[in-house]
Scaffold this active site. Structure first.
Site: not given
Ligand code: ASP
Length: 326
Positions: A187, A217-218
């Site tokens: 991300t 996700g977050d």
């Molecule tokens: N934070 C992202 C999610 O959980 C994934 C990531 O950082 O790779 O969707």
């Protein structure tokens, strides 16, 4: 009589003060007057942050706004087909669909977000449009796509041949198991401080590889994947979204800074919170970045290996964050 009255008056004043004490800390925050960091800075997650920082810096060094810098920066990552966790080329869900999450926040405290968006190359710009042109903060799925198409975004197939091949290989012995471990995330979260000392940020991802269809996700959740308060600072997250969402990490970091923590102390405490509340984080990574109004930065992760890119004082460079287990 007089002295009893004055005793009661004093006692009730003391009681009022003590009753208010727990709240006083939170409500008495007075923004400091801070000398702007003359040139600004850009801070972003992972190696791909280097290219994103360059694009963001290009905006900032010409006197542009932090929010334009944040958007332009992460668009570079979204458009890179080599990135396996952002925009085109992102690994799909277990059914082969690339679904995207993104958000953006400006210096006025406005926010825009999209989640579970398909077939649109630049989710961050859709988020920006939601922030700028609608009364809403977040649009999801089909509605977000319809909004994007109605606003001039084009439909694009985001599943590249390489990502399709990786998904097909995964399918061969597919068991549903979230595998966002130390190697498997990317991300981009980017924080920008412009020449007027205004803060903004953006966060964009294709999320957890081979996730359940519909999982969000977050990254698009304001306060989880990103939070900006222009009086205090900004924070962003990468890694296992569920851990970040359950502790509202980016909001927590900004609130800790509001109460006086330096960015490095705040990111560390947010990671410690995750570790304290989750028995087994052995295979799960989360990394946080933060910046305050003065341009101090913080970077911390659960495990070693979380790299970030910092463009400051005319130089763009990579560094590895400290970590709980490192
Ligand atoms: N934070 C992202 C999610 O959980 C994934 C990531 O950082 O790779 O969707």
């Amino acid at each position: 009589m007089k002295s009893r009255r004055s005793f009661l008056k004093k006692a009730s004043a003391a009681f009022a003060a003590s009753a208010l004490a727990p709240f006083a800390k939170a409500t008495e925050y007075v923004p400091k007057t801070i000398a702007p960091l003359r040139d600004g800075l850009v801070l972003s997650t992972w190696n791909h942050g280097m290219a994103a920082n360059e694009a963001a810096w290009d905006v900032i060094s010409r006197g542009g706004s932090a929010v334009d810098a944040a958007e332009q920066g992460v668009r570079v990552t979204e458009a890179d087909p080599e990135g396996r966790s952002v925009g085109i080329g992102g690994l799909p869900d277990r059914d082969g669909n690339v679904t995207l999450d993104a958000c953006i926040m400006n210096s006025e405290g406005n926010a825009g977000a999209v989640c579970f968006l398909q077939d649109i190359l630049h989710p961050v710009s859709v988020a920006r449009k939601i922030m700028d042109d609608t009364p809403h903060v977040m649009l999801a799925g089909e509605g977000a796509k319809r909004f994007a198409l109605a606003n001039g975004f084009e439909a694009t197939d985001l599943l590249t041949p390489d990502s399709k091949k990786a998904w097909e290989a995964w399918l061969e012995n597919a068991e549903y198991e979230p595998i966002i471990n130390i190697e498997n995330h990317d991300t981009i979260g980017l924080l920008a401080l412009d020449q007027s000392a205004n803060l903004a940020g953006a966060c964009t991802t294709s999320g957890l590889a081979y996730k359940m269809h519909g999982r969000v996700g977050d990254s698009p959740i304001i306060g989880a994947g990103l939070y900006v308060d222009n009086e205090v600072g900004a924070a962003t997250a990468t890694g296992m979204g569920e851990l970040v969402m359950r502790t509202l990490g980016s909001f927590l970091i900004v609130e800790l800074m509001r109460q006086g923590a330096k960015p490095q102390q705040a990111v560390k405490e947010a990671v410690e919170r995750i570790v304290a509340k989750n028995k087994d984080v052995k295979d799960m990574q989360v990394g946080y970045l933060a910046v305050d109004k003065e341009g101090n930065i913080g970077a911390y992760a659960i495990h070693p290996g979380f790299t970030y890119a910092l463009h400051r004082d005319g130089k763009n460079r990579m560094a590895e964050a400290r970590s709980h287990f490192g």
